[in-house]
Design a protein around this motif. Structure first.
Motif, PDB file in Angstrom:
ATOM      1  N   ASP A   1      36.928 -36.954  50.159  1.00  0.00           N
ATOM      2  CA  ASP A   1      36.182 -35.854  50.778  1.00  0.00           C
ATOM      3  C   ASP A   1      35.126 -35.359  49.792  1.00  0.00           C
ATOM      4  N   THR A   2      33.933 -35.133  50.278  1.00  0.00           N
ATOM      5  CA  THR A   2      32.862 -34.640  49.419  1.00  0.00           C
ATOM      6  C   THR A   2      32.780 -33.116  49.481  1.00  0.00           C
ATOM      7  N   LEU A   3      32.008 -32.542  48.584  1.00  0.00           N
ATOM      8  CA  LEU A   3      32.009 -31.082  48.419  1.00  0.00           C
ATOM      9  C   LEU A   3      31.274 -30.343  49.531  1.00  0.00           C
TER      10      LEU A   3
ATOM     11  N   SER B   1      28.283 -38.703  49.420  1.00  0.00           N
ATOM     12  CA  SER B   1      28.948 -39.638  48.515  1.00  0.00           C
ATOM     13  C   SER B   1      27.976 -40.611  47.867  1.00  0.00           C
TER      14      SER B   1
ATOM     15  N   TYR C   1      27.940 -40.238  44.189  1.00  0.00           N
ATOM     16  CA  TYR C   1      29.169 -40.394  43.417  1.00  0.00           C
ATOM     17  C   TYR C   1      29.170 -41.667  42.578  1.00  0.00           C
TER      18      TYR C   1
ATOM     19  N   SER D   1      40.350 -34.462  40.323  1.00  0.00           N
ATOM     20  CA  SER D   1      40.530 -34.661  41.757  1.00  0.00           C
ATOM     21  C   SER D   1      42.026 -34.647  42.047  1.00  0.00           C
TER      22      SER D   1
ATOM     23  N   PHE E   1      36.900 -27.423  47.340  1.00  0.00           N
ATOM     24  CA  PHE E   1      35.481 -27.768  47.415  1.00  0.00           C
ATOM     25  C   PHE E   1      34.584 -26.610  46.972  1.00  0.00           C
TER      26      PHE E   1
ATOM     27  N   GLN F   1      37.108 -32.813  44.206  1.00  0.00           N
ATOM     28  CA  GLN F   1      37.234 -33.650  45.388  1.00  0.00           C
ATOM     29  C   GLN F   1      38.696 -33.888  45.759  1.00  0.00           C
TER      30      GLN F   1
END
Length: 318
Positions: free
Chosen positions: A122-124, A153, A156, A244, A269, A275
């Motif tokens: 999951d992204t912020l 992403s 990332y 994470s 988040f 993450q």
């Protein structure tokens, strides 16, 4: 005395009713939060300790009917053929004519899925508080016609870091924790003590509930899943310095949501900049009692996405 803000306790941009959206300690342009802790020296240090005689695959297979998040009506995984060997001869869709494909057989396919399907990160930009996300992103200025312009992403890096699995189900002496069980800081601390491991700043902390033992039974895996509560997320992020947090369940925190909607997600988040990794298969690690290892995750680079499939492995350390 004023609180000292740092990368474990970032400065709030806004606070209301105790819900804080944080200003990134890595600057106004930061889009990856705690993944900033990844740097060449840390990666070299962990890669230098690899024992490559066995690699544990942490990702699940993708197949039609697989358990996936569907509570809000998101699309399930599907795959279909776009070209088949005989079809290429019959309809000529490749543009090369039937004679070619009588010799050169041709198959192709396509997929459709929610970006939070299967083993994924999951992204912020996925969740926040009152319309505001990590580092002050808002829909008014940062959401385009189709995707976020911040936090996808595509930003990332490969995630290569020390990781510890906390086998909470194992510590309870069960294959899987009870339905909707809330994992507390005391549960995590007990697992740390039993496994004789140390949590360090920058770790990918993996929490095993045992829910993957129900895979791939859709209802048994998805409904009433156990998971970590908000106090546990805060302990891991603020006290131990988790980079994470990964879960073997569908949403890291317990299901169904009761008084609040996804409090662990929103905190991690918007407040912590950390993450979440979900649907991680830890069963083989647990069976062999491998608790400390290198985590190697490769998020798909999807521009502006709120999540992305992520092939990942665990490699034991020397």
């Amino acid at each position: 005395m004023s609180k000292v803000h740092d990368d474990l306790h970032p400065e709030p941009l806004s606070v209301k009713d105790g819900l804080a959206v944080s200003k990134s300690p890595w600057g106004a342009d930061d889009e990856i939060g705690r993944l900033n802790w990844l740097h060449p020296e840390s990666i070299a240090a962990i890669l230098g300790r690899l024992d490559g005689r066995k690699v544990f695959d942490l990702a699940v297979d993708y197949f039609p009917g697989m358990p996936s998040w569907s509570e809000a009506g998101d699309p399930p995984f599907d795959i279909w053929m776009t070209h088949t060997p005989q079809g290429s001869i019959v309809d000529g869709r490749s543009g090369y004519g039937p004679e070619i494909h009588e010799t050169y057989s041709y198959s192709g396919d396509a997929i459709s899925m929610y970006t939070h399907c299967g083993t994924h990160i999951d992204t912020l930009n996925h969740m926040g508080y009152r319309g505001q996300m990590w580092n002050g992103w808002t829909a008014d200025k940062d959401l385009g016609s189709k995707v976020w312009t911040k936090g996808g992403s595509n930003n990332y890096p490969p995630i290569i870091a020390r990781s510890v699995m906390l086998d909470v189900a194992g510590a309870h002496g069960v294959d899987c924790l009870d339905d909707s069980y809330e994992i507390t800081p005391a549960d995590l601390q007990d697992a740390v003590k039993r496994q004789k491991v140390e949590l360090r700043k920058g770790d990918v902390v993996m929490v095993r509930t045992g829910r993957m033992s129900r895979w791939p039974d859709r209802d048994a895996y998805l409904k009433t899943s156990p998971g970590i509560n908000l106090a546990s997320a805060k302990w891991l992020c603020e006290e131990t310095g988790a980079m994470s947090i990964a879960g073997d369940n569908i949403g890291l925190e317990p299901q169904p949501y009761y008084d609040e909607y996804a409090p662990v997600h929103c905190y991690m988040f918007a407040t912590a900049g950390a993450q979440i990794i979900e649907v991680v298969n830890m069963e083989e690690l647990a069976a062999e009692q491998v608790y400390e290892f290198a985590f190697v995750g490769l998020p798909l680079k999807l521009y502006g996405s709120t999540g992305a499939p992520m092939p990942c492995v665990a490699v034991p350390l020397r």
